[in-house]
Design a protein around this motif. Structure first.
Motif, short mmCIF file in Angstrom:
data_model
loop_
_atom_site.label_atom_id
_atom_site.label_comp_id
_atom_site.label_asym_id
_atom_site.label_seq_id
_atom_site.Cartn_x
_atom_site.Cartn_y
_atom_site.Cartn_z
N THR A 177 21.27 2.92 2.02
CA THR A 177 21.83 4.42 1.62
C THR A 177 21.50 4.58 -0.12
N ARG A 178 21.54 3.48 -0.77
CA ARG A 178 21.52 3.57 -2.31
C ARG A 178 19.89 3.67 -2.43
N ILE A 179 19.35 2.83 -1.71
CA ILE A 179 18.00 2.81 -1.99
C ILE A 179 17.36 4.20 -1.74
N ARG A 180 17.96 4.95 -0.42
CA ARG A 180 17.24 6.37 -0.38
C ARG A 180 17.80 7.34 -1.49
N ARG A 181 18.95 7.08 -1.89
CA ARG A 181 19.30 8.20 -2.81
C ARG A 181 18.93 7.78 -4.02
N ALA A 182 18.06 6.69 -4.34
CA ALA A 182 17.56 6.31 -5.76
C ALA A 182 16.19 7.01 -5.80
N GLY A 183 15.64 7.45 -4.47
CA GLY A 183 14.57 8.21 -4.27
C GLY A 183 13.24 7.52 -3.51
N TYR A 184 13.66 6.17 -3.02
CA TYR A 184 12.72 5.47 -2.25
C TYR A 184 12.65 5.50 -0.68
N LYS A 185 11.58 5.42 -0.14
CA LYS A 185 11.75 5.61 1.37
C LYS A 185 11.88 4.48 1.95
N ILE A 186 12.10 4.53 3.40
CA ILE A 186 12.48 3.20 4.31
C ILE A 186 11.48 3.52 5.54
N PHE A 187 10.89 2.78 5.99
CA PHE A 187 9.76 2.74 7.14
C PHE A 187 10.05 1.70 7.91
N PHE A 188 9.69 2.21 9.34
CA PHE A 188 9.56 1.58 10.47
C PHE A 188 8.15 1.23 10.53
N VAL A 189 7.79 -0.09 10.85
CA VAL A 189 6.39 -0.52 10.79
C VAL A 189 6.22 -1.37 12.16
N PRO A 190 5.78 -0.69 13.32
CA PRO A 190 5.92 -1.25 14.69
C PRO A 190 4.81 -2.27 15.03
N ASP A 191 3.72 -2.62 14.21
CA ASP A 191 2.82 -3.59 14.36
C ASP A 191 3.68 -4.92 14.07
N SER A 192 4.56 -4.95 13.37
CA SER A 192 5.46 -6.11 12.92
C SER A 192 6.12 -6.45 13.91
N LYS A 193 6.17 -7.36 14.87
CA LYS A 193 6.86 -7.74 16.05
C LYS A 193 7.91 -8.76 16.22
N ILE A 194 8.88 -8.68 16.38
CA ILE A 194 9.91 -9.70 16.27
C ILE A 194 10.98 -9.84 17.50
N ILE A 195 11.44 -10.97 18.23
CA ILE A 195 12.37 -10.93 19.29
C ILE A 195 13.58 -10.90 18.26
N HIS A 196 14.61 -10.52 18.87
CA HIS A 196 15.91 -10.72 18.41
C HIS A 196 16.76 -10.87 19.57
N LEU A 197 17.59 -12.28 19.50
CA LEU A 197 18.34 -12.70 20.47
C LEU A 197 19.68 -12.34 20.23
N GLU A 198 20.03 -11.03 20.34
CA GLU A 198 21.09 -10.25 19.83
C GLU A 198 22.37 -10.62 20.74
N THR A 203 0.82 -1.27 -0.10
CA THR A 203 0.08 0.07 0.07
C THR A 203 0.80 1.25 -0.21
N HIS A 204 2.22 1.10 -0.06
CA HIS A 204 2.83 2.20 0.08
C HIS A 204 4.20 2.21 -1.09
N PRO A 205 3.61 2.18 -2.41
CA PRO A 205 4.70 1.86 -3.53
C PRO A 205 6.08 2.56 -3.46
N GLN A 206 6.24 3.78 -2.85
CA GLN A 206 7.52 4.35 -2.62
C GLN A 206 8.44 3.73 -1.79
N THR A 207 8.07 2.96 -0.97
CA THR A 207 8.70 2.13 0.06
C THR A 207 9.75 1.12 -0.60
N GLY A 208 10.89 1.39 -0.15
CA GLY A 208 12.05 0.28 -1.13
C GLY A 208 12.43 -0.50 0.22
N ALA A 209 12.31 -0.32 1.38
CA ALA A 209 12.73 -1.01 2.39
C ALA A 209 11.81 -0.99 3.82
N ALA A 210 11.42 -2.03 4.47
CA ALA A 210 10.83 -1.62 5.69
C ALA A 210 11.35 -2.76 6.91
#
Length: 270
Positions: free
Chosen positions: A206-227, A106-113
């Motif tokens: 950085t390349r994605i943003r410089r090509a004109g696409y956006k990067i979004f944080f989507v908080p409803d997507s929840k993941i545990i990271h055992l870093e 639903t957000h076609p200008q998003t290159g990564a999320a």
């Protein structure tokens, strides 16, 4: 195929099995595949996966080629409209893949999320970065963190006080749970194979943003990271240092790379 979930593994068999189980358990109402790119693990990871998950794709590499290159091997085999790079030390809390897929559809200008990451106690941890890389990274990762503590504290306070309950455009998503639009990768390229590990996702975004696409944080997507499963190792610290400098060289030029190298070496000596 909606999404190709690509997981890079190196001697993390038990974590990987738990990760895949969480993907299968939580991912609903979406057409997806799982691809494991194994960096020549010595813990029988490949054999265990074949026995436990016969339907998934397993790329058994002949050597440890690093995080970015192994992801690229998975991407070559992917059939999905989106690539979801997922660390093996993660556990999906909810239908995280579908939530990110729906957002990008639903957000076609998003290159990564990416989603909201938590530790094993469900406390929020680092999921994304704000602001300008050249400033925030220098203060986060070098001796400037210690020599200019008031500025560093202001950066930390700014990040801490941001509302992580809302969708927001960000500078970069951590590589632990990075969803990428395949058509954008076809345009800007995949992970730069000059990096063995660390900063490969930052350079790509950085390349994605410089090509004109956006990067979004989507908080409803929840993941545990055992870093912190792969840190505090001299060999890994060396990769971190080299990748940090290479990132500045590729994205900001040789002069900034020299500054970054000087500062990071100062930090490593502390």
């Amino acid at each position: 195929m909606d999404v190709s979930v690509v997981i890079v593994n190196y001697n993390t068999k038990d974590l990987l099995i738990n990760c895949i189980n969480s993907v299968i358990e939580k991912t609903k109402n979406i057409d997806y595949e799982i691809i494991v790119s194994d960096n020549n693990s010595g813990d029988n990871s490949v054999e265990a996966l074949k026995n436990k998950f016969p339907a998934i794709k397993i790329l058994a590499l002949n050597e440890n080629i690093g995080f970015g290159r192994a992801n690229n091997e998975g991407i070559k085999q992917a059939k999905g409209k989106y690539i979801f790079c997922l660390n093996p030390d993660t556990l999906l809390v909810n239908n995280a893949v579908k939530i990110l897929f729906d957002f990008m559809e639903t957000h076609p200008q998003t290159g990564a999320a990416g989603g909201n990451l938590y530790d094993k106690n469900m406390k929020p941890i680092y999921s994304f970065g704000y602001g300008d890389d050249i400033i925030s990274l220098l203060f986060r990762k070098t001796i400037l963190k210690w020599t200019h503590r008031p500025i560093f504290r202001r950066i930390k306070d700014y990040e801490k006080n941001r509302d992580k309950s809302k969708v927001q455009e960000v500078n970069n998503i951590t590589g632990a749970d990075l969803m990428l639009r395949k058509s954008v990768l076809d345009e800007v390229g995949v992970f730069n194979e000059k990096f063995f590990m660390y900063f490969e996702e930052t350079e790509l975004e950085t390349r994605i943003r410089r090509a004109g696409y956006k990067i979004f944080f989507v908080p409803d997507s929840k993941i545990i990271h055992l870093e912190d499963k792969f840190r505090n190792n001299k060999h890994i610290n060396k990769h971190f240092q080299e990748s940090f400098v290479e990132y500045y060289r590729l994205c900001y030029g040789e002069a900034w790379a020299e500054i970054a190298e000087f500062l990071i070496r100062k930090r490593m000596k502390k």
